[in-house]
Write an enzyme that holds these catalytic residues in place. Sequence first.
Site: not given
Ligand code: CFM
Length: 554
Positions: A73, A76, A107, A207
């Site tokens: 989500c 997250a 994580r 993000h």
């Molecule tokens: Fe970038 Fe990722 Fe992500 Fe990531 Fe992660 Fe991820 Fe994620 Mo899990 S590199 S930041 S450290 S998009 S592994 S492939 S899904 S937490 S939001």
Amino acid sequence: MTTPVKDNNKEQLALEGRDPEKIKKLLIKKYPPKVARKRAKQIVVNKVAADGTVPEIGSNVRTVPGLISQRGCCYAGCKGVVLGPTRDIINITHGPVGCGFYSWLTRRNQTDPDSTEDGHNFMTYCFTTDMQEEEIIFGGEKKLKLAIQEAYDNFHPKAIAVFSTCPVGLIGDDVHSVCREMKQKLGINVFGFSCEGYKGVSQSAGHHIANNGIFTHVVGTDDTVQEGDYKINMLGEYNIGGDAFEIERLFDLCGFTLISTYSGNSSIDKFANSHTADLNLIMCHRSINYVAEMMEKKYGVPWLKVNFIGAEATAKSLRKMAAYFEEPKLMERVEEVIAAELPAVQAAAAEIRPRTEGKRAMLFVGGSRAHHYQELFAELGMKTLSAGYEFAHRDDYEGRRVLPGIKVDADSRNIEELVVEPDEEKYSPRKSEAAMDALKEKGVDFSGYEGMMPEMNDGALVIDDISQHETEKMIAMFKPDIFCAGIKEKYAIQKMGVPLKQLHSYDYGGPYAGFKGAVNFYREIDRMVNSRIWGYLKAPWQKSPELAARYGTD
Ligand code: CFM
């Protein structure tokens, strides 16, 4: 419920490796027509044209209710992914206790508190307002104020951040005004994020919100010029399993000065000062491109895409960084480091490759790793049959060239785009336009990346936001030697006799970045794909056929 995997299913075995279009049809066969039409846009047979263009893939769109998705989500993405790894910000989850508790320490983002003087590390704590029914009815702002005060009294942090969960948005608490009030009262940086879980279609929205918040409240607030040459920021590296430690080791050996990392092994003071660096490097584009673009506009810091997953990719990235600074002594140093580090990696690959050559992998992870890790598999002689992201956008699949053509839908429009102008005092382009053009001529590809699909084989299936149903079909049809995803998928897939490597948390392993990380990964994959245990595994329905009858076999 898990669909039983059929052994010796002739229909399915006949399709193996033959006609991906037919496989695509099988994946969506059971869906109602409307759902099938939607999924058909998100499942694409890869084909790379001579000019590098690839077919369009549907992505960053809502998951169909009822399909079991891998996605997380918005909260997250904001709290967990971007801000979570910063050790000296107290991150308070404003919401019911579960949101905070279940996103706590999951994580494996590591940190080194000894690398800052005060040694603050709040990541081992779980802070939440623990909202109850009373707050849902009468509002939670009062409790939030008390929580901020209590956190301050107990820990005296430099900064406190507040993250809104779903109910906060529903009842309309104004976290931003509470934060402003507490900032004034306490004299430290207190800032809030409206990252309610339901915003956007996935963690990708979180993000963006995190990038906006950190850029608005932190970046550019400390102009101290640090000592050292070749100043860089590392963006989109979260120190999972210690990756950032390995990358920092290489930067130190080469002589780069790391001003900040967003946000593995990071401290808020480094973000505040990061606009003084001369180059931004982007590792995970998906989660942090917004900060890089805003920093370029406001302060004149250019950015380069790098990749430290894979030995060859690491060497290439270090060379690109050295080329940017155009200093022969730096270029020489980088070559020396590569020459010293690479032989051990090549020796490990040579030893392991005969055992992994020709094995087949599938990768369904996040927004960048499903792409980056194909490099490591290729170094082991392994083939990626199929891959996809959970929440990436078209540019992560097809390359940045498609950006102007991406339709902005209502869900994306919901997330604020900050309007950024050059800073009147602090904007200073790090290189002249002519110098940038000359570097581009030499292949230093500023502000660019190709995406996953141009680097994959023709005929590979690229599946966005794969569902559990499609996952099970893919496994039944191909029986890959390894499947890469996360903890939610791990045991369902391993019950089908296929080893699952977690590419989010790395299971218990890592680092996998850089040169030493590559060797760790080779050994781990060798162990997993060559273990005989998987052949002995029988799922309950294979032992007791009546279970298969009960659940249906397709
Ligand atoms: Fe970038 Fe990722 Fe992500 Fe990531 Fe992660 Fe991820 Fe994620 Mo899990 S590199 S930041 S450290 S998009 S592994 S492939 S899904 S937490 S939001």
